[in-house]
Design an enzyme around this catalytic site. Structure first.
Site, PDB file in Angstrom:
ATOM      1  N   SER A  75      36.036  49.181  40.036  1.00 58.22           N
ATOM      2  CA  SER A  75      37.066  47.861  40.249  1.00 58.22           C
ATOM      3  C   SER A  75      37.757  48.383  41.608  1.00 58.22           C
ATOM      4  O   SER A  75      38.272  47.116  42.433  1.00 58.22           O
ATOM      5  CB  SER A  75      38.025  48.076  39.369  1.00 58.22           C
ATOM      6  OG  SER A  75      37.236  47.617  38.147  1.00 58.22           O
TER       7      SER A  75
ATOM      8  N   HIS B 160      43.414  48.367  40.768  1.00 54.80           N
ATOM      9  CA  HIS B 160      43.270  47.193  41.394  1.00 54.80           C
ATOM     10  C   HIS B 160      44.015  46.865  42.680  1.00 54.80           C
ATOM     11  O   HIS B 160      43.500  46.521  43.856  1.00 54.80           O
ATOM     12  CB  HIS B 160      43.225  46.106  40.369  1.00 54.80           C
ATOM     13  CG  HIS B 160      42.435  45.984  39.333  1.00 54.80           C
ATOM     14  ND1 HIS B 160      42.236  44.913  38.451  1.00 54.80           N
ATOM     15  CD2 HIS B 160      41.292  46.475  38.940  1.00 54.80           C
ATOM     16  CE1 HIS B 160      41.410  45.143  37.650  1.00 54.80           C
ATOM     17  NE2 HIS B 160      40.778  46.364  37.877  1.00 54.80           N
TER      18      HIS B 160
END
Length: 372
Positions: free
Chosen positions: A253, A312
């Site tokens: 991610s 993230h």
């Protein structure tokens, strides 16, 4: 001594003695005579090119003039007399205007456009499939292979179907996952991207990174995309290690979010060269704002999941800064040079600070276990 008179010129002489022509024929004859520079009563390939250029088109698709000639040349002599030209103008108006005039107006920059308009769309026109955009495809294949290694291994050692693909006890996961107690194995800060918990976790990352990575690689070189992706991966694990030093980390991610913000970086640096830059920017901003909103909602509610939003954020920041630093800027402006230096210096300071904390402030982290 006899002088031969070409058919087109003979037809012109006859028409002048036989009365008035229709208005449509008179317009066609005026165009024909104007194009017939050598006065031989015929239009050749060079004169048809002049017809196309008369629409202020500086370039044309290869073969357009020859195609026009082939359509009108009914007797196969490689040129057009007036009757052939007139019939062509009547029966193929649908072809001439879209193929020539509209091409010139919409694709080729007009001399009347401003310099800013002339470079609009330059970013899209710089896309190329040679070499093919395979960087993110290759990363994705490696991630799939590592996932399958763990699935096959666990299938041979357990009868619990729910554990297959969901466990981090496979050989690849054990070796590559970011383990906060084994920070001395520095490769884990990058290789955790090869470990995925479940097929949905893997598929979502693969779909997004292939889609976004190919779109970037069509304009930017493969190594630039690889740098952005890996920078996001490392920044993601670095952020998690600093913010939540007891958390294990798996998945790509961080790299995916780096690709998202790299798109924002290239939009900013190539704003005037892009078509619909504002729309593209809004799409990526909406996606990021939505994700931030979901993260805040889960943070302050009773909803808990295993998503590491810290990775993230780290990946997104790295993607923006590294994207500004390494992705192509088609036309460098003075303010963009300053932005480039700001992005590069900021990234170096952030990563340098994170590395220094890991080296010189060991008490911030879990005790490392070399025998685990």
């Amino acid at each position: 001594m006899h002088e031969s008179i070409p058919l087109g010129r003979m037809e012109s002489v006859i028409s002048q003695t036989s009365g008035e022509e229709s208005g449509e024929r008179r317009k066609a004859r005026a165009i024909f005579n104007n194009l017939d520079r050598d006065g031989d009563g015929y239009l050749g390939i060079d004169e048809l090119k002049q017809l196309i250029r008369s629409h202020q088109c500086r370039e044309m698709p290869r073969g357009v003039a020859r195609r026009v000639l082939e359509l009108g040349d009914t007797n196969g002599d490689g040129r057009l007399d007036f009757e052939e030209f007139y019939q062509l103008s009547r029966t193929h108006k649908w072809m001439l205007k879209p193929l020539v005039v509209r091409y010139c107006q919409m694709v080729v920059p007009s001399p009347h456009r401003t310099p800013e308009d002339a470079i609009d769309g330059q970013y899209e026109r710089s896309m190329t499939f040679c070499p093919p955009p395979l960087t993110m495809v290759i990363f994705s294949i490696v991630e799939i292979i590592m996932f399958l290694i763990d699935v096959i291994h666990l299938r041979d050692y357990t009868n619990d179907v729910n554990q297959i693909g969901q466990s981090t006890k496979g050989p690849a996961a054990t070796l590559f996952i970011y383990n906060p107690t084994r920070r001395f194995e520095a490769w884990r800060f990058a290789t955790y991207m090869f470990v995925h918990i479940g097929i949905m976790h893997l598929m979502m990352n693969l779909l997004v990174q292939i889609f976004l990575g190919i779109a970037l690689e069509l304009v930017h070189c493969w190594w630039r995309i690889a740098l952005v992706y890996l920078a996001g991966v490392v920044a993601g694990s670095m952020s998690v290690s600093l913010a939540t030093p007891t958390v294990y980390l798996a998945g790509a991610s961080g790299g995916v979010y780096a690709l998202i913000t790299a798109h924002i970086a290239t939009i900013i640096m190539n704003w005037n060269e892009m078509e619909y830059a504002i729309i593209q920017l809004l799409v990526f901003l909406i996606y990021i704002i939505t994700d931030i909103g979901a993260a805040l909602y889960r943070q302050f509610s009773d909803v808990h999941d295993r998503v590491s939003y810290t990775s993230h954020i780290g990946g997104a920041v790295a993607g923006l800064l590294v994207g500004i630093g390494v992705l192509r800027n088609l036309k460098v402006r003075p303010w963009e040079k300053k932005l480039w230096w700001a992005a590069v210096v900021t990234y170096i300071l952030l990563m340098g600070s994170g590395i220094c904390v890991h080296i010189f402030v060991p008490d911030h982290f879990m005790q490392q276990n070399a025998f685990m």
